[in-house]
Design a protein around this motif. Structure first.
Motif, mmCIF file in Angstrom:
data_model
loop_
_atom_site.group_PDB
_atom_site.id
_atom_site.type_symbol
_atom_site.label_atom_id
_atom_site.label_comp_id
_atom_site.label_asym_id
_atom_site.label_seq_id
_atom_site.Cartn_x
_atom_site.Cartn_y
_atom_site.Cartn_z
ATOM 1 N N ARG A 170 -6.640 6.013 28.781
ATOM 2 C CA ARG A 170 -6.404 5.366 30.082
ATOM 3 C C ARG A 170 -6.785 6.285 31.245
ATOM 4 O O ARG A 170 -5.953 6.634 32.094
ATOM 5 C CB ARG A 170 -4.951 4.942 30.214
ATOM 6 C CG ARG A 170 -4.468 4.013 29.111
ATOM 7 C CD ARG A 170 -3.052 3.539 29.375
ATOM 8 N NE ARG A 170 -2.474 2.870 28.230
ATOM 9 C CZ ARG A 170 -1.223 2.396 28.185
ATOM 10 N NH1 ARG A 170 -0.439 2.517 29.237
ATOM 11 N NH2 ARG A 170 -0.765 1.803 27.104
ATOM 12 N N GLU A 171 -8.053 6.660 31.281
ATOM 13 C CA GLU A 171 -8.507 7.647 32.255
ATOM 14 C C GLU A 171 -8.178 7.262 33.693
ATOM 15 O O GLU A 171 -7.773 8.110 34.498
ATOM 16 C CB GLU A 171 -10.016 7.880 32.112
ATOM 17 C CG GLU A 171 -10.432 8.700 30.903
ATOM 18 C CD GLU A 171 -10.569 7.864 29.645
ATOM 19 O OE1 GLU A 171 -10.292 6.639 29.719
ATOM 20 O OE2 GLU A 171 -10.946 8.414 28.592
ATOM 21 N N GLU A 172 -8.325 5.980 34.024
ATOM 22 C CA GLU A 172 -8.070 5.566 35.406
ATOM 23 C C GLU A 172 -6.601 5.752 35.780
ATOM 24 O O GLU A 172 -6.275 6.281 36.850
ATOM 25 C CB GLU A 172 -8.483 4.107 35.601
ATOM 26 C CG GLU A 172 -8.346 3.626 37.035
ATOM 27 C CD GLU A 172 -8.875 2.217 37.239
ATOM 28 O OE1 GLU A 172 -8.608 1.642 38.307
ATOM 29 O OE2 GLU A 172 -9.551 1.687 36.325
ATOM 30 N N GLU A 173 -5.704 5.315 34.887
ATOM 31 C CA GLU A 173 -4.277 5.471 35.160
ATOM 32 C C GLU A 173 -3.890 6.944 35.194
ATOM 33 O O GLU A 173 -3.108 7.377 36.050
ATOM 34 C CB GLU A 173 -3.456 4.737 34.104
ATOM 35 C CG GLU A 173 -1.954 4.799 34.348
ATOM 36 C CD GLU A 173 -1.151 3.982 33.356
ATOM 37 O OE1 GLU A 173 0.087 4.000 33.453
ATOM 38 O OE2 GLU A 173 -1.765 3.336 32.481
ATOM 39 N N LYS A 176 -4.729 8.550 38.526
ATOM 40 C CA LYS A 176 -3.777 8.242 39.595
ATOM 41 C C LYS A 176 -2.545 9.137 39.505
ATOM 42 O O LYS A 176 -2.044 9.639 40.519
ATOM 43 C CB LYS A 176 -3.369 6.770 39.517
ATOM 44 C CG LYS A 176 -4.494 5.788 39.833
ATOM 45 C CD LYS A 176 -4.020 4.352 39.682
ATOM 46 C CE LYS A 176 -5.147 3.367 39.970
ATOM 47 N NZ LYS A 176 -4.709 1.955 39.780
ATOM 48 N N TRP A 177 -2.069 9.350 38.271
ATOM 49 C CA TRP A 177 -0.872 10.169 38.109
ATOM 50 C C TRP A 177 -1.161 11.650 38.323
ATOM 51 O O TRP A 177 -0.300 12.388 38.807
ATOM 52 C CB TRP A 177 -0.249 9.915 36.738
ATOM 53 C CG TRP A 177 0.637 8.713 36.752
ATOM 54 C CD1 TRP A 177 0.284 7.417 36.500
ATOM 55 C CD2 TRP A 177 2.026 8.687 37.078
ATOM 56 N NE1 TRP A 177 1.363 6.585 36.646
ATOM 57 C CE2 TRP A 177 2.448 7.330 36.995
ATOM 58 C CE3 TRP A 177 2.957 9.661 37.418
ATOM 59 C CZ2 TRP A 177 3.762 6.952 37.250
ATOM 60 C CZ3 TRP A 177 4.270 9.282 37.670
ATOM 61 C CH2 TRP A 177 4.663 7.945 37.585
ATOM 62 N N VAL A 178 -2.353 12.093 37.974
ATOM 63 C CA VAL A 178 -2.719 13.490 38.233
ATOM 64 C C VAL A 178 -2.646 13.770 39.731
ATOM 65 O O VAL A 178 -2.185 14.835 40.165
ATOM 66 C CB VAL A 178 -4.132 13.793 37.695
ATOM 67 C CG1 VAL A 178 -4.652 15.118 38.241
ATOM 68 C CG2 VAL A 178 -4.122 13.832 36.168
ATOM 69 N N ARG A 179 -3.070 12.805 40.527
ATOM 70 C CA ARG A 179 -3.089 12.992 41.980
ATOM 71 C C ARG A 179 -1.696 12.934 42.601
ATOM 72 O O ARG A 179 -1.447 13.584 43.623
ATOM 73 C CB ARG A 179 -4.000 11.944 42.628
ATOM 74 C CG ARG A 179 -5.476 12.141 42.315
ATOM 75 C CD ARG A 179 -6.353 11.207 43.130
ATOM 76 N NE ARG A 179 -6.206 9.815 42.720
ATOM 77 C CZ ARG A 179 -6.915 9.240 41.749
ATOM 78 N NH1 ARG A 179 -7.807 9.953 41.075
ATOM 79 N NH2 ARG A 179 -6.740 7.963 41.440
ATOM 80 N N LYS A 180 -0.782 12.167 41.996
ATOM 81 C CA LYS A 180 0.505 11.968 42.668
ATOM 82 C C LYS A 180 1.696 12.639 41.985
ATOM 83 O O LYS A 180 2.795 12.676 42.558
ATOM 84 C CB LYS A 180 0.795 10.477 42.811
ATOM 85 C CG LYS A 180 1.132 9.754 41.506
ATOM 86 C CD LYS A 180 1.418 8.274 41.781
ATOM 87 C CE LYS A 180 1.842 7.526 40.526
ATOM 88 N NZ LYS A 180 2.132 6.091 40.796
ATOM 89 N N ALA A 181 1.521 13.188 40.791
ATOM 90 C CA ALA A 181 2.662 13.746 40.057
ATOM 91 C C ALA A 181 3.271 14.940 40.783
ATOM 92 O O ALA A 181 2.568 15.855 41.215
ATOM 93 C CB ALA A 181 2.242 14.147 38.651
ATOM 94 N N ALA A 196 -4.663 14.229 23.021
ATOM 95 C CA ALA A 196 -3.391 14.224 23.740
ATOM 96 C C ALA A 196 -3.024 15.598 24.277
ATOM 97 O O ALA A 196 -2.487 15.726 25.384
ATOM 98 C CB ALA A 196 -2.286 13.704 22.822
ATOM 99 N N ALA A 197 -3.307 16.651 23.516
ATOM 100 C CA ALA A 197 -2.937 17.998 23.943
ATOM 101 C C ALA A 197 -3.620 18.392 25.246
ATOM 102 O O ALA A 197 -3.145 19.275 25.967
ATOM 103 C CB ALA A 197 -3.275 19.003 22.844
ATOM 104 N N GLY A 198 -4.711 17.740 25.567
ATOM 105 C CA GLY A 198 -5.405 18.030 26.811
ATOM 106 C C GLY A 198 -4.613 17.665 28.048
ATOM 107 O O GLY A 198 -4.969 18.069 29.163
ATOM 108 N N LEU A 199 -3.518 16.918 27.879
ATOM 109 C CA LEU A 199 -2.699 16.545 29.031
ATOM 110 C C LEU A 199 -2.126 17.769 29.734
ATOM 111 O O LEU A 199 -1.940 17.764 30.951
ATOM 112 C CB LEU A 199 -1.568 15.616 28.591
ATOM 113 C CG LEU A 199 -1.977 14.210 28.144
ATOM 114 C CD1 LEU A 199 -0.792 13.469 27.562
ATOM 115 C CD2 LEU A 199 -2.566 13.431 29.313
ATOM 116 N N LEU A 200 -1.829 18.826 28.989
ATOM 117 C CA LEU A 200 -1.290 20.031 29.615
ATOM 118 C C LEU A 200 -2.290 20.617 30.597
ATOM 119 O O LEU A 200 -1.914 21.112 31.660
ATOM 120 C CB LEU A 200 -0.917 21.066 28.553
ATOM 121 C CG LEU A 200 0.499 20.963 27.972
ATOM 122 C CD1 LEU A 200 0.679 19.676 27.195
ATOM 123 C CD2 LEU A 200 0.799 22.164 27.096
#
Length: 245
Positions: A170-173, A176-181, A196-200
């Motif tokens: 879900r790259e688009e979603e 959005k969260w990367v920008r606002k978290a 998944a580990a790339g989320l860190l």
């Protein structure tokens, strides 16, 4: 929600549900319930022996249904009731939902759902003419060999992402969260299974980052505030401190 709402991303792995009685994916000898991973969690294993795979996941279905959310699940639900929370989990159980969370993003699927073996989510770019079905539904009992897709007649299978299958990131979603978290929390994950580990790394610029695990991998946790311990012991006080702000 109140004006002081925080945007919080929680990324959870098997360690979140271990204390509820959910077995982790790999035990000490690399087997799960005495099966090779490739026999019960791969497209090749499915093609070779679908009856074995369905029997294996029937046991998983009943096992997770008998488990209850632990204090870590309930703490996450409390946080989601107070702030804006994106729950991303590698777990296939539904303990977060049963604790009161909604909209949980299950990267690896859910044990309580079924899909056609020709489901479009299984296809990679270039698989022209393959994986064209869109049937996906909840289940009230384990899937049996011979259960057919009501749309195309294919065999139904668990809605689980097996090794070698695409993960919907879900790259688009995510963008959005990367920008606002405001806060990122990792809990109960080895942070070693990709993508998944790339989320860190994706959330590396989030202002506050926490990680909860009994055996944290410090090599990938630069910039994190680490709380060493189990999810049910360490996550509730962390979350209560965030709620109290």
């Amino acid at each position: 929600m109140p004006s002081s709402t925080l945007n919080i991303v929680i990324f959870s792995g098997a360690g979140l549900s271990t204390e509820s009685g959910i077995l982790t994916f790999r035990d000490s000898n690399g087997l799960w319930e005495q099966h090779r991973i490739e026999d019960v969690a791969s497209p090749e294993g499915w093609r070779r022996d679908p009856a074995l795979v369905l029997e294996f996941y029937a046991k998983r279905y009943h096992a997770q249904a008998a488990c209850l959310p632990n204090p870590a699940h309930h703490a996450i639900a409390r946080l989601a009731a107070r702030h804006s929370v994106l729950n991303i989990t590698q777990n296939i159980d539904t303990l977060l939902e049963r604790a009161g969370c909604s909209g949980v993003w299950h990267l690896h699927g859910r044990i309580d759902r079924q899909k056609c073996e020709e489901h479009h989510s299984l296809g990679f770019p270039g698989d022209a003419g393959m994986f064209t079905c869109d049937f996906l539904s909840a289940i009230e009992r384990p899937i049996a060999l011979g259960d057919q897709c009501p749309k195309c007649g294919g065999q139904l299978r668990p809605d689980i992402v097996w090794f070698g299958e695409p993960v919907d990131m879900r790259e688009e979603e995510l963008g959005k969260w990367v920008r606002k978290a405001d806060i990122f929390i990792g809990v109960g994950t080895s942070a070693q299974v990709y993508p998944a580990a790339g989320l860190l790394s994706i959330f590396r610029n989030t202002p506050e980052r926490f990680f909860v695990d009994p055996h944290p991998n410090y090599d990938v946790l630069d910039g994190f505030t680490v709380r060493t311990g189990s999810a049910s012991a360490e996550l509730p006080p962390l979350i209560d401190s965030l709620i109290a702000r």
